[in-house]
Write a protein that holds these residues in place. Sequence first.
Motif, PDB file in Angstrom:
ATOM      1  N   VAL A   1      24.321 -23.489 -20.158  1.00  0.00           N
ATOM      2  CA  VAL A   1      23.617 -23.899 -18.949  1.00  0.00           C
ATOM      3  C   VAL A   1      23.441 -22.770 -17.924  1.00  0.00           C
ATOM      4  CG1 VAL A   1      23.706 -25.421 -16.935  1.00  0.00           C
ATOM      5  CG2 VAL A   1      24.202 -26.336 -19.201  1.00  0.00           C
ATOM      6  N   PRO A   2      24.507 -22.069 -17.488  1.00  0.00           N
ATOM      7  CA  PRO A   2      24.315 -21.037 -16.463  1.00  0.00           C
ATOM      8  C   PRO A   2      23.338 -19.942 -16.891  1.00  0.00           C
ATOM      9  CG  PRO A   2      26.642 -21.582 -16.690  1.00  0.00           C
ATOM     10  CD  PRO A   2      25.939 -22.241 -17.830  1.00  0.00           C
ATOM     11  N   ALA A   3      23.377 -19.559 -18.171  1.00  0.00           N
ATOM     12  CA  ALA A   3      22.472 -18.506 -18.653  1.00  0.00           C
ATOM     13  C   ALA A   3      21.031 -18.989 -18.719  1.00  0.00           C
ATOM     14  CB  ALA A   3      22.935 -18.035 -20.036  1.00  0.00           C
ATOM     15  N   ILE A   4      20.824 -20.244 -19.103  1.00  0.00           N
ATOM     16  CA  ILE A   4      19.476 -20.812 -19.184  1.00  0.00           C
ATOM     17  C   ILE A   4      18.849 -20.920 -17.795  1.00  0.00           C
ATOM     18  CG2 ILE A   4      18.149 -22.881 -19.765  1.00  0.00           C
ATOM     19  CD1 ILE A   4      18.942 -21.502 -22.218  1.00  0.00           C
ATOM     20  N   LEU A   5      19.632 -21.334 -16.816  1.00  0.00           N
ATOM     21  CA  LEU A   5      19.101 -21.546 -15.462  1.00  0.00           C
ATOM     22  C   LEU A   5      18.529 -20.265 -14.850  1.00  0.00           C
ATOM     23  CD1 LEU A   5      21.757 -23.960 -13.893  1.00  0.00           C
ATOM     24  CD2 LEU A   5      19.414 -24.503 -14.568  1.00  0.00           C
ATOM     25  N   LYS A   6      19.014 -19.111 -15.278  1.00  0.00           N
ATOM     26  CA  LYS A   6      18.508 -17.844 -14.747  1.00  0.00           C
ATOM     27  C   LYS A   6      17.042 -17.624 -15.121  1.00  0.00           C
ATOM     28  CE  LYS A   6      22.981 -15.451 -15.051  1.00  0.00           C
ATOM     29  NZ  LYS A   6      23.401 -15.829 -13.737  1.00  0.00           N
ATOM     30  N   LEU A   7      16.554 -18.306 -16.148  1.00  0.00           N
ATOM     31  CA  LEU A   7      15.179 -18.123 -16.609  1.00  0.00           C
ATOM     32  C   LEU A   7      14.209 -19.126 -16.000  1.00  0.00           C
ATOM     33  CD1 LEU A   7      15.804 -17.550 -20.444  1.00  0.00           C
ATOM     34  CD2 LEU A   7      15.812 -15.881 -18.589  1.00  0.00           C
ATOM     35  N   ALA A   8      14.702 -20.070 -15.222  1.00  0.00           N
ATOM     36  CA  ALA A   8      13.842 -21.120 -14.679  1.00  0.00           C
ATOM     37  C   ALA A   8      12.850 -20.542 -13.668  1.00  0.00           C
ATOM     38  CB  ALA A   8      14.684 -22.203 -14.023  1.00  0.00           C
ATOM     39  N   CYS A   9      11.613 -21.067 -13.727  1.00  0.00           N
ATOM     40  CA  CYS A   9      10.554 -20.636 -12.801  1.00  0.00           C
ATOM     41  C   CYS A   9      10.501 -21.580 -11.599  1.00  0.00           C
ATOM     42  CB  CYS A   9       9.200 -20.625 -13.517  1.00  0.00           C
ATOM     43  SG  CYS A   9       9.177 -19.625 -14.997  1.00  0.00           S
ATOM     44  N   ALA A  10      11.640 -21.982 -11.099  1.00  0.00           N
ATOM     45  CA  ALA A  10      11.700 -22.910  -9.968  1.00  0.00           C
ATOM     46  C   ALA A  10      13.046 -22.761  -9.284  1.00  0.00           C
ATOM     47  CB  ALA A  10      11.492 -24.351 -10.445  1.00  0.00           C
ATOM     48  N   ASP A  11      13.169 -23.378  -8.136  1.00  0.00           N
ATOM     49  CA  ASP A  11      14.409 -23.338  -7.366  1.00  0.00           C
ATOM     50  C   ASP A  11      15.502 -24.099  -8.119  1.00  0.00           C
ATOM     51  OD1 ASP A  11      16.242 -23.009  -5.301  1.00  0.00           O
ATOM     52  OD2 ASP A  11      15.621 -24.874  -4.339  1.00  0.00           O
ATOM     53  N   THR A  12      16.667 -23.475  -8.282  1.00  0.00           N
ATOM     54  CA  THR A  12      17.766 -24.092  -9.044  1.00  0.00           C
ATOM     55  C   THR A  12      18.916 -24.529  -8.139  1.00  0.00           C
ATOM     56  OG1 THR A  12      18.810 -21.931  -9.445  1.00  0.00           O
ATOM     57  CG2 THR A  12      17.212 -22.701 -11.080  1.00  0.00           C
ATOM     58  N   SER A  13      18.687 -24.621  -6.836  1.00  0.00           N
ATOM     59  CA  SER A  13      19.776 -24.989  -5.916  1.00  0.00           C
ATOM     60  C   SER A  13      20.304 -26.391  -6.200  1.00  0.00           C
ATOM     61  CB  SER A  13      19.300 -24.890  -4.463  1.00  0.00           C
ATOM     62  OG  SER A  13      18.156 -25.710  -4.255  1.00  0.00           O
ATOM     63  N   LEU A  14      19.411 -27.328  -6.559  1.00  0.00           N
ATOM     64  CA  LEU A  14      19.857 -28.679  -6.903  1.00  0.00           C
ATOM     65  C   LEU A  14      20.734 -28.650  -8.146  1.00  0.00           C
ATOM     66  CD1 LEU A  14      19.839 -31.745  -6.528  1.00  0.00           C
ATOM     67  CD2 LEU A  14      17.717 -31.829  -7.858  1.00  0.00           C
ATOM     68  N   ASN A  15      20.348 -27.827  -9.118  1.00  0.00           N
ATOM     69  CA  ASN A  15      21.157 -27.694 -10.340  1.00  0.00           C
ATOM     70  C   ASN A  15      22.526 -27.119 -10.027  1.00  0.00           C
ATOM     71  OD1 ASN A  15      18.179 -27.529 -11.295  1.00  0.00           O
ATOM     72  ND2 ASN A  15      19.320 -27.945 -13.169  1.00  0.00           N
ATOM     73  N   ASP A  16      22.573 -26.148  -9.115  1.00  0.00           N
ATOM     74  CA  ASP A  16      23.866 -25.572  -8.725  1.00  0.00           C
ATOM     75  C   ASP A  16      24.766 -26.639  -8.104  1.00  0.00           C
ATOM     76  OD1 ASP A  16      23.085 -23.078  -9.604  1.00  0.00           O
ATOM     77  OD2 ASP A  16      22.397 -22.412  -7.627  1.00  0.00           O
ATOM     78  N   GLN A  17      24.193 -27.506  -7.295  1.00  0.00           N
ATOM     79  CA  GLN A  17      24.969 -28.586  -6.680  1.00  0.00           C
ATOM     80  C   GLN A  17      25.453 -29.586  -7.718  1.00  0.00           C
ATOM     81  OE1 GLN A  17      22.599 -30.323  -3.558  1.00  0.00           O
ATOM     82  NE2 GLN A  17      22.237 -28.360  -2.538  1.00  0.00           N
ATOM     83  N   VAL A  18      24.553 -29.963  -8.639  1.00  0.00           N
ATOM     84  CA  VAL A  18      24.923 -30.904  -9.702  1.00  0.00           C
ATOM     85  C   VAL A  18      26.006 -30.300 -10.587  1.00  0.00           C
ATOM     86  CG1 VAL A  18      24.106 -32.079 -11.792  1.00  0.00           C
ATOM     87  CG2 VAL A  18      22.710 -32.092  -9.715  1.00  0.00           C
ATOM     88  N   ASP A  19      25.855 -29.012 -10.945  1.00  0.00           N
ATOM     89  CA  ASP A  19      26.852 -28.344 -11.784  1.00  0.00           C
ATOM     90  C   ASP A  19      28.213 -28.307 -11.103  1.00  0.00           C
ATOM     91  OD1 ASP A  19      24.873 -27.983 -13.601  1.00  0.00           O
ATOM     92  OD2 ASP A  19      24.653 -25.820 -13.308  1.00  0.00           O
ATOM     93  N   PHE A  20      28.206 -28.062  -9.778  1.00  0.00           N
ATOM     94  CA  PHE A  20      29.476 -28.009  -9.053  1.00  0.00           C
ATOM     95  C   PHE A  20      30.142 -29.380  -9.033  1.00  0.00           C
ATOM     96  CE2 PHE A  20      32.104 -28.328  -5.250  1.00  0.00           C
ATOM     97  CZ  PHE A  20      32.882 -27.194  -5.357  1.00  0.00           C
TER      98      PHE A  20
END
Length: 315
Positions: free
Chosen positions: A184-203
């Motif tokens: 997951v963390p490595a994949i998110l680096k390639l996203a063409c969009a804001d990942t702040s929500l994903n960071d919150q969900v992951d936390f």
Amino acid sequence: MQDFLWENQSSVSEFILLGFSKDSQINTILFNIFLFLYVSTLVGNGLIVTLIHLDSRLHTPMYFFLSVLSMLDMSYVTTTVPQMLVHLVCQKKTISYVGCVAQMYIFLVLGITEGWLFSVMAYDRYVAICYPLRYKVIMSPWLCGAMVVFCGLWGVSCSLVYTVFTMRLPYCGPNEINHFFCEVPAILKLACADTSLNDQVDFILGFILLLVPLSFILASYIRIFATILRVRSAQGWLKAFSTCASHITVVTVFCGPAMFMYMNPGANASPERDKKLALFYNVISAFLNPIIYSLRNKDVKRAFLKLTGWGRTTE
């Protein structure tokens, strides 16, 4: 779900896993090291499952959970290591979009299930040491089976949340993952969009899936050590500490690196550090588990000697 995956796939149809190095000599060395670790993991954990199945003296809750742990470890490393070995010796290091999603989901299911299984194993040790006379009554086969199913359901449901939140993002390129598998963390680096929500969900998920089980484990061991301190026999102390030491070691090797990985914001993550951390809770932990449990466990040694026939001369 399938339509959702294929819709996102229109942008990126495959990913490239960069792995550890571009140097062929280094990759050859790493191939031999990881092949040894992988085969040893399968043999060691497979042997533990076989011994527990064949020796009736090991048909107890503790060894039932240990056999489940060994099966999870064998499945866990098989999700990532065979592909990593192929990529170490081949020029083509690609994985399809759907294959990446599948690898991510299965890896998370097994990892989350194992994390919660550690808390169940701690509870088993708590009952065995604090309530030895009622141990077999409390830890009934039905309860043991139900707790394992509970761990599996947590793994299946939470992994689905992780995977859907990760793959709902658009991936329009580049498609190079600086990792040796789809995590997951490595994949998110390639996203063409804001990942702040994903960071919150992951936390939040990391808190639930790592800190909550660890708090259960800590509470169990506080009660265990309080009980041990009331034991006046030095032999009783040694036996109790020996029983718990293996479990504490395994939990530390698995949960420590996983906590750093999944509870850190994406912006602070280092690809090289993440790969090393992933090796601990994916490869090293599964390799060490049978060694830690078998070397410190007389029952497992006795079962092995009985199976091979080497212990007949000492009986």
